[in-house]
Design a protein around this motif. Sequence first.
Motif, PDB file in Angstrom:
ATOM      1  N   ASP A  78      19.038  -2.275  -5.400  1.00 18.52           N
ATOM      2  CA  ASP A  78      18.382  -2.690  -4.151  1.00 18.52           C
ATOM      3  C   ASP A  78      18.573  -1.704  -2.998  1.00 18.52           C
ATOM      4  OD1 ASP A  78      21.079  -3.308  -3.915  1.00 18.52           O
ATOM      5  OD2 ASP A  78      20.789  -5.397  -3.295  1.00 18.52           O
ATOM      6  N   ALA A  79      19.792  -1.171  -2.847  1.00 15.11           N
ATOM      7  CA  ALA A  79      20.025  -0.230  -1.741  1.00 15.11           C
ATOM      8  C   ALA A  79      19.280   1.086  -1.992  1.00 15.11           C
ATOM      9  CB  ALA A  79      21.516   0.030  -1.571  1.00 15.11           C
ATOM     10  N   ASP A  80      19.207   1.495  -3.257  1.00 14.82           N
ATOM     11  CA  ASP A  80      18.450   2.708  -3.589  1.00 14.82           C
ATOM     12  C   ASP A  80      16.985   2.522  -3.178  1.00 14.82           C
ATOM     13  OD1 ASP A  80      20.719   3.859  -4.581  1.00 14.82           O
ATOM     14  OD2 ASP A  80      20.163   3.709  -6.694  1.00 14.82           O
ATOM     15  N   ALA A  81      16.441   1.334  -3.485  1.00 14.42           N
ATOM     16  CA  ALA A  81      15.035   1.068  -3.134  1.00 14.42           C
ATOM     17  C   ALA A  81      14.859   1.084  -1.615  1.00 14.42           C
ATOM     18  CB  ALA A  81      14.610  -0.287  -3.698  1.00 14.42           C
ATOM     19  N   ALA A  82      15.767   0.426  -0.905  1.00 18.17           N
ATOM     20  CA  ALA A  82      15.652   0.386   0.559  1.00 18.17           C
ATOM     21  C   ALA A  82      15.727   1.802   1.135  1.00 18.17           C
ATOM     22  CB  ALA A  82      16.753  -0.497   1.144  1.00 18.17           C
ATOM     23  N   GLY A  83      16.620   2.608   0.563  1.00 13.28           N
ATOM     24  CA  GLY A  83      16.771   3.988   1.037  1.00 13.28           C
ATOM     25  C   GLY A  83      15.503   4.801   0.795  1.00 13.28           C
ATOM     26  N   ILE A  84      14.910   4.629  -0.377  1.00 15.76           N
ATOM     27  CA  ILE A  84      13.677   5.376  -0.707  1.00 15.76           C
ATOM     28  C   ILE A  84      12.608   5.075   0.351  1.00 15.76           C
ATOM     29  CG2 ILE A  84      11.747   5.439  -2.367  1.00 15.76           C
ATOM     30  CD1 ILE A  84      13.855   5.057  -4.612  1.00 15.76           C
TER      31      ILE A  84
ATOM     32  N   VAL B 142       9.193  -2.424  -0.320  1.00 17.69           N
ATOM     33  CA  VAL B 142       8.410  -1.182  -0.209  1.00 17.69           C
ATOM     34  C   VAL B 142       8.983  -0.105  -1.159  1.00 17.69           C
ATOM     35  CG1 VAL B 142       7.711   0.684   1.356  1.00 17.69           C
ATOM     36  CG2 VAL B 142       7.682  -1.695   2.160  1.00 17.69           C
ATOM     37  N   GLY B 143      10.311   0.042  -1.149  1.00 15.98           N
ATOM     38  CA  GLY B 143      10.948   1.062  -1.991  1.00 15.98           C
ATOM     39  C   GLY B 143      10.751   0.778  -3.469  1.00 15.98           C
ATOM     40  N   ALA B 144      10.809  -0.495  -3.839  1.00 17.86           N
ATOM     41  CA  ALA B 144      10.614  -0.858  -5.246  1.00 17.86           C
ATOM     42  C   ALA B 144       9.194  -0.486  -5.682  1.00 17.86           C
ATOM     43  CB  ALA B 144      10.852  -2.352  -5.436  1.00 17.86           C
ATOM     44  N   ALA B 145       8.233  -0.803  -4.810  1.00 16.71           N
ATOM     45  CA  ALA B 145       6.842  -0.480  -5.139  1.00 16.71           C
ATOM     46  C   ALA B 145       6.665   1.046  -5.268  1.00 16.71           C
ATOM     47  CB  ALA B 145       5.915  -1.046  -4.070  1.00 16.71           C
ATOM     48  N   MET B 146       7.307   1.785  -4.349  1.00 21.75           N
ATOM     49  CA  MET B 146       7.188   3.249  -4.416  1.00 21.75           C
ATOM     50  C   MET B 146       7.772   3.779  -5.729  1.00 21.75           C
ATOM     51  SD  MET B 146       8.279   4.163  -0.541  1.00 21.75           S
ATOM     52  CE  MET B 146       8.410   5.925  -0.874  1.00 21.75           C
ATOM     53  N   ALA B 147       8.923   3.206  -6.121  1.00 20.83           N
ATOM     54  CA  ALA B 147       9.576   3.672  -7.353  1.00 20.83           C
ATOM     55  C   ALA B 147       8.683   3.411  -8.571  1.00 20.83           C
ATOM     56  CB  ALA B 147      10.923   2.982  -7.526  1.00 20.83           C
TER      57      ALA B 147
ATOM     58  N   GLU C 158       0.887  -1.176   0.000  1.00 20.97           N
ATOM     59  CA  GLU C 158       0.000   0.000   0.000  1.00 20.97           C
ATOM     60  C   GLU C 158       0.923   1.224   0.000  1.00 20.97           C
ATOM     61  OE1 GLU C 158      -3.472   0.398  -0.234  1.00 20.97           O
ATOM     62  OE2 GLU C 158      -2.585   2.391  -0.495  1.00 20.97           O
ATOM     63  N   ILE C 159       0.941   1.918  -1.119  1.00 24.51           N
ATOM     64  CA  ILE C 159       1.919   2.981  -1.319  1.00 24.51           C
ATOM     65  C   ILE C 159       1.762   4.143  -0.332  1.00 24.51           C
ATOM     66  CG2 ILE C 159       2.637   4.761  -3.010  1.00 24.51           C
ATOM     67  CD1 ILE C 159       3.591   1.961  -3.611  1.00 24.51           C
ATOM     68  N   ASP C 160       0.528   4.435   0.080  1.00 20.87           N
ATOM     69  CA  ASP C 160       0.318   5.591   0.951  1.00 20.87           C
ATOM     70  C   ASP C 160       0.825   5.358   2.371  1.00 20.87           C
ATOM     71  OD1 ASP C 160      -0.824   6.860  -1.148  1.00 20.87           O
ATOM     72  OD2 ASP C 160      -2.844   6.125  -0.679  1.00 20.87           O
ATOM     73  N   THR C 161       0.892   4.084   2.786  1.00 17.99           N
ATOM     74  CA  THR C 161       1.325   3.810   4.166  1.00 17.99           C
ATOM     75  C   THR C 161       2.659   3.065   4.216  1.00 17.99           C
ATOM     76  OG1 THR C 161       0.188   1.670   4.168  1.00 17.99           O
ATOM     77  CG2 THR C 161      -1.078   3.585   4.927  1.00 17.99           C
ATOM     78  N   GLY C 162       3.088   2.496   3.089  1.00 11.46           N
ATOM     79  CA  GLY C 162       4.316   1.703   3.069  1.00 11.46           C
ATOM     80  C   GLY C 162       4.136   0.331   3.698  1.00 11.46           C
ATOM     81  N   GLU C 163       2.895  -0.083   3.879  1.00  9.17           N
ATOM     82  CA  GLU C 163       2.673  -1.395   4.505  1.00  9.17           C
ATOM     83  C   GLU C 163       2.456  -2.494   3.476  1.00  9.17           C
ATOM     84  OE1 GLU C 163      -0.479  -0.508   7.187  1.00  9.17           O
ATOM     85  OE2 GLU C 163       0.934   0.383   8.610  1.00  9.17           O
ATOM     86  N   LEU C 164       2.934  -3.704   3.822  1.00 14.92           N
ATOM     87  CA  LEU C 164       2.674  -4.852   2.955  1.00 14.92           C
ATOM     88  C   LEU C 164       1.212  -5.254   3.138  1.00 14.92           C
ATOM     89  CD1 LEU C 164       5.801  -7.173   3.302  1.00 14.92           C
ATOM     90  CD2 LEU C 164       5.553  -4.983   2.158  1.00 14.92           C
ATOM     91  N   VAL C 165       0.548  -5.552   2.013  1.00 18.25           N
ATOM     92  CA  VAL C 165      -0.869  -5.877   2.074  1.00 18.25           C
ATOM     93  C   VAL C 165      -1.065  -7.337   2.498  1.00 18.25           C
ATOM     94  CG1 VAL C 165      -3.004  -5.943   0.705  1.00 18.25           C
ATOM     95  CG2 VAL C 165      -1.297  -4.177   0.260  1.00 18.25           C
ATOM     96  N   THR C 166      -0.105  -8.191   2.107  1.00 18.01           N
ATOM     97  CA  THR C 166      -0.174  -9.617   2.490  1.00 18.01           C
ATOM     98  C   THR C 166       1.214 -10.036   2.963  1.00 18.01           C
ATOM     99  OG1 THR C 166       0.605 -10.449   0.361  1.00 18.01           O
ATOM    100  CG2 THR C 166      -1.761 -10.100   0.563  1.00 18.01           C
ATOM    101  N   ASP C 167       1.321 -11.286   3.405  1.00 16.59           N
ATOM    102  CA  ASP C 167       2.645 -11.820   3.726  1.00 16.59           C
ATOM    103  C   ASP C 167       3.493 -11.849   2.467  1.00 16.59           C
ATOM    104  OD1 ASP C 167       2.052 -12.186   6.321  1.00 16.59           O
ATOM    105  OD2 ASP C 167       1.633 -14.354   6.154  1.00 16.59           O
ATOM    106  N   ARG C 168       4.822 -11.858   2.682  1.00 18.72           N
ATOM    107  CA  ARG C 168       5.722 -11.931   1.533  1.00 18.72           C
ATOM    108  C   ARG C 168       5.719 -13.349   0.975  1.00 18.72           C
ATOM    109  NH1 ARG C 168      11.333  -9.892   3.601  1.00 18.72           N
ATOM    110  NH2 ARG C 168      11.238 -11.924   4.574  1.00 18.72           N
TER     111      ARG C 168
END
Length: 247
Positions: A105-111, A236-241, A19-29
């Motif tokens: 990957d680190a860029d995504a984690a940082g975002i 989360v960062g990948a999804a945001m990107a 969920e992009i607005d909260t940064g939460e995973l919607v289901t288990d990975r």
Amino acid sequence: MQILGIDIGGSGIKGAPVEIDTGELVTDRFRIPTPDPSKPEAVADVVKEIVKNFQWKGPIGCTFPAIVRRGVVESAANVDDSWIGTDGQKLIQKKTKCPTILLNDADAAGIAEMEFGAGRGNDGVVIMLTLGTGIGTAIFNKGVLLPNTELGHLEIRGKDAEMRASDRIRQEKDLDWDNWGERVNEYVQRVEYLFSPDLFIIGGGVSKKADKFLPHIKPVHAQIVPAQLLNDAGIVGAAMAASALAS
Ligand code: BGC
């Protein structure tokens, strides 16, 4: 808005809708081990499996543990060399039939950490370090990312820094936390000398054990904190990107 985030790593490929607005995973990975050898076709097939598992139809954001410029992989420290020169973004898009963004990957984690975690609200210079199979780095100034910094490959004592201070080396050499902490400290102090950040965020799976090694790490001026999103930061960062693909 929900986007599927996928984190391609040296040992596992994992994903979940975010969920992009909260940064939460919607289901288990959902996780599948990285194929060995980790060649482009084989890795893209696993990504396709993950997309299928979630019956996903929309955009996807994917991390990759290497330099990625405009979708093209330009290095391969911890994946098969045949990735170099491969348009990974195009390959995954073709396999999954989903609009795709591929990024380091680190860029995504940082975002993700800058938006929802330990870097939230910081408008100075922030350096995210991910300590895992390799060492990944992401630099932000006033919240803006400078992509594809590869400070895990700085030379320390004649060696690639990630060959001294990554979490893989801690495990392979069976270093105790004190010993490994000293190595990370030497590395962090070198990065601080070169970039004078206000804040370091330490991520990667080992950040769960921050209480064991963080006391050994003493930047001269910068603050240092563990990542807050732990193992989910890449997803989360990948999804945001990838959220730009949905608008
Ligand atoms: C790669 C980086 C990557 C890091 C963490 C390094 O070996 O060169 O691109 O971000 O590992 O996976």
